[in-house]
Write an enzyme that holds these catalytic residues in place. Structure first.
Site, PDB file in Angstrom:
ATOM      1  N   LYS A  83      58.934  71.121  40.589  1.00 47.00           N
ATOM      2  CA  LYS A  83      60.044  70.794  39.691  1.00 47.00           C
ATOM      3  C   LYS A  83      61.316  71.515  40.122  1.00 47.00           C
ATOM      4  O   LYS A  83      61.281  72.689  40.528  1.00 47.00           O
ATOM      5  CB  LYS A  83      59.668  71.177  38.258  1.00 47.00           C
ATOM      6  CG  LYS A  83      60.682  70.774  37.205  1.00 47.00           C
ATOM      7  CD  LYS A  83      60.155  71.138  35.812  1.00 47.00           C
ATOM      8  CE  LYS A  83      61.125  70.779  34.712  1.00 47.00           C
ATOM      9  NZ  LYS A  83      60.582  71.103  33.363  1.00 47.00           N
ATOM     10  N   SER A 158      60.500  67.554  29.896  1.00 44.45           N
ATOM     11  CA  SER A 158      61.528  67.534  30.920  1.00 44.45           C
ATOM     12  C   SER A 158      60.972  67.327  32.327  1.00 44.45           C
ATOM     13  O   SER A 158      61.702  66.973  33.243  1.00 44.45           O
ATOM     14  CB  SER A 158      62.306  68.858  30.872  1.00 44.45           C
ATOM     15  OG  SER A 158      61.448  69.963  31.159  1.00 44.45           O
ATOM     16  N   SER A 182      56.953  69.899  27.822  1.00 50.34           N
ATOM     17  CA  SER A 182      57.596  69.280  28.980  1.00 50.34           C
ATOM     18  C   SER A 182      56.666  68.952  30.128  1.00 50.34           C
ATOM     19  O   SER A 182      57.064  68.240  31.058  1.00 50.34           O
ATOM     20  CB  SER A 182      58.737  70.176  29.485  1.00 50.34           C
ATOM     21  OG  SER A 182      59.801  70.187  28.564  1.00 50.34           O
TER      22      SER A 182
END
Length: 469
Positions: A83, A158, A182
Site C-alpha cells: 500500500k 482505504s 480499511s
C-alpha cells in the site's frame, strides 16, 4: 505451463512449492505478475507506482538463493504489493496525495524491510484513499481503484488497490493498513481474504490507531485445523444498534442470508453458536471519527511545505503553509483536519476527544466480557456489498457508516479476518468477519480455515479484466 494464467489460481503456498521444486523461477513468476499489471492496471487503477526494475533485480537474487538451497523462507520469490502509505526505500511513496506526489523515501518501513528480508518481491505500490482516509478508495488523488467484479463499483477503502491487486491476480499477496476497516472492507468487496492483527502486533511508523495487515487468496496451508466445539457468537445477534433500531435490520437481505448460512456451516463443524451483547457499539462510529479526526489533525501538521513533500511559494511563511496545504490535501483530508482540530481545541477537548476515549474503553470492556464466554465473534463485514462509484461521495455520514461492523474491532484493538462467504443477487462478493480476543490470531485463523475447508466461496475469481488471457 502458463504462469500468467495460473496467477488467478495459485496461493502463496502453491507458488512457493513450485519455486522450491524448481518448476518455475522467481523471475518467471515476477514477469508474469508485471505483465498482468501492464494488461489490467489501466482498467483497474490498482497501482500508483510499478517497481518493475527493482522487482526483477530482487527476483534474480531470489532465484540465486533458491538454486543454492538457501531460500529465506516461504515468501522468497513471491510477488507482493505494498500500500502506498508504507515507505519503500528508493520507490515513490505518495500516500495517494498530491502533497507527496514526488516523495521518494530514503528508508524502508520496518514491515517493508522485513518483507525484503523474507525474500518477497515488491512489484509496486497500490492505490488507496489519501492518507488512508476513506471507505471506498474514491479519495485518492490518482483516481479510485475499481472493483474487478464490476468496474462501476468501488473496491472499498482505504486499502482498495491492495485488495484489487490480489483479486485480479496482479500479486499473490499485498500489504495494507486498517484503521477502521480499511483492510477488511476491501477484502469483502473484492472477494479476497483480509486480516488485521491485534493492535501493536505489527511494527509500524503510522498514525497511532492505524494497523498493518494483509490481503491474500485463501491458503489452507498457512494455518492449522480448527477444533470442534469452538464457541462463537453470531453476527445477527451481536449487531449494534443506532437510533433505537438494530443495525442488522439495514443489512442487505442477501448479505444477511449469507452470513447466517456461514454461522450454520460453522455450527455443522462443531462450533457452538450463541448471542452476544455489545451495548456500546451503538456509539462506535461517532467515537471512532472523533478519535480518528483528532489524530489526523495532529499527525498531518508535519506536511507544511518545509519538512515533507511539495511546497508552493507564498508571500510569507504563513502564506506558504496555507497555499501548500490547500493545494496538497484533498477534500476528505481537509474535512478530517478541521473536525479533529475542533475536537482538540480548548473548551471542546473534554467534551469530545476525552469522552470518545472513555467510550472506547467501554467498547473494549464489552468485547472482553463476550470473550469470557466465546472464542470468536462472527459478524457481517459491511451493511451491503460494493456500492457504485460516486454513490456516497455527497453524503460523508453514509460513507462513514460503511465501516459500522469493522470500526469497533479497531477501537478495541482486536484481531479480525474477513473471508468470502457468498455473493449477492448481482454476483458481488460477501465477506464474513471473524473477530478474536487480543492476540487471539491463532483461533481466528483456525476458524477461518475451517470455514474455507467446508466451502468453496474463496475459490471464486472475478471476470477477466483488460487484455490478459
Amino acid at each position: 505451463m502458463s504462469v500468467e494464467a495460473d496467477l488467478d489460481a495459485w496461493t502463496i503456498a502453491e507458488a512457493g512449492r513450485r519455486l522450491r521444486a524448481r518448476e518455475l523461477s522467481a523471475t518467471e513468476l515476477t514477469r508474469a505478475a508485471l505483465e498482468r499489471i501492464g494488461a489490467r492496471n489501466a482498467a483497474l487503477n490498482a497501482f500508483i507506482t510499478v517497481a518493475s526494475d527493482d522487482a526483477l533485480r530482487a527476483a534474480a537474487a531470489a532465484d540465486a538463493r533458491l538454486a543454492a538451497g538457501t531460500a529465506a523462507g516461504p515468501l522468497d520469490g513471491i510477488p507482493v504489493a505494498v500500500k502506498d502509505v508504507i515507505a519503500t526505500a528508493c520507490v515513490r511513496t505518495t500516500a495517494a496525495s498530491r502533497i507527496l506526489a514526488d516523495f521518494v523515501p530514503p528508508y524502508d518501513a520496518t514491515v517493508t524491510a522485513r518483507l525484503k528480508a523474507a525474500g518477497a518481491i515488491i512489484v509496486g505500490k497500490t492505490n488507496c484513499d489519501e492518507f488512508a482516509m476513506g471507505s471506498s478508495n474514491e479519495n485518492s488523488a490518482y483516481g479510485s481503484a475499481r472493483n474487478p467484479w464490476d468496474l462501476t463499483r468501488v473496491p472499498g477503502g482505504s486499502s482498495g488497490g491492495s485488495a484489487v491487486a490480489v483479486a485480479a491476480g496482479m500479486a499473490l499477496g499485498s500489504l495494507g493498513t486498517d484503521t477502521g476497516g480499511s483492510i477488511r472492507l476491501p477484502a469483502s468487496y473484492c472477494g479476497v481474504v483480509g486480516m488485521k492483527p491485534t493492535y501493536g502486533a505489527a511494527a509500524k511508523y503510522l498514525r497511532r490507531r492505524q494497523q498493518l495487515g494483509v490481503h491474500l487468496e485463501a491458503d489452507h496451508r498457512l494455518v492449522g485445523g480448527a477444533g470442534a466445539g469452538t464457541p462463537i457468537h453470531g453476527a445477527h445477534d451481536a449487531a449494534p444498534t443506532r437510533g433505537g433500531r438494530r443495525v442488522c435490520h439495514s443489512v442487505a437481505v442477501s448479505y444477511a442470508r449469507a452470513v447466517r448460512a456461514a454461522v450454520d456451516t460453522l455450527g455443522g463443524l462443531g462450533a457452538r453458536a450463541g448471542s452476544a451483547s455489545l451495548p456500546h457499539t451503538e456509539y462506535a462510529v461517532a467515537t471512532y471519527y472523533v478519535i480518528a479526526t483528532a489524530e489526523a489533525s495532529s499527525n498531518l501538521a508535519r506536511y507544511d511545505g518545509v519538512r515533507y513533500g511539495s511546497r508552493l511559494a507564498g508571500d510569507s511563511l504563513l502564506d506558504m503553509y496555507c497555499r501548500t496545504r490547500a493545494a496538497g490535501f484533498g477534500p476528505e483530508v481537509k474535512r478530517r483536519i478541521m473536525l479533529g482540530t475542533y475536537a482538540l481545541s480548548a473548551g471542546y477537548y473534554d467534551a469530545y476527544y476525552l469522552k470518545a476515549q472513555k467510550v472506547r474503553t467501554l467498547i473494549r470492556r464489552d468485547f472482553a466480557r463476550v470473550f469470557e464466554q466465546a472464542d470468536v465473534i462472527v459478524t457481517p463485514t459491511a451493511p451491503t456489498t460494493a456500492f457504485r462509484l460516486g454513490e456516497k461521495l455527497a453524503d460523508p455520514l453514509q460513507m462513514y457508516l460503511s465501516d459500522i461492523f469493522t470500526i469497533s474491532v479497531n477501537l478495541a484493538g482486536l484481531p479480525g479476518i474477513v473471508v468470502p462467504c457468498g455473493v449477492d443477487d448481482a454476483g458481488l462478493p460477501i465477506g464474513l468477519q471473524i473477530v478474536g480476543p487480543p492476540f487471539g490470531e491463532e483461533v481466528v485463523l483456525r476458524t477461518a480455515r475451517a470455514y474455507e475447508a467446508a466451502t468453496e466461496w474463496h475459490t471464486r475469481r472475478p471476470p477477466r479484466v483488460g487484455a490478459a488471457s
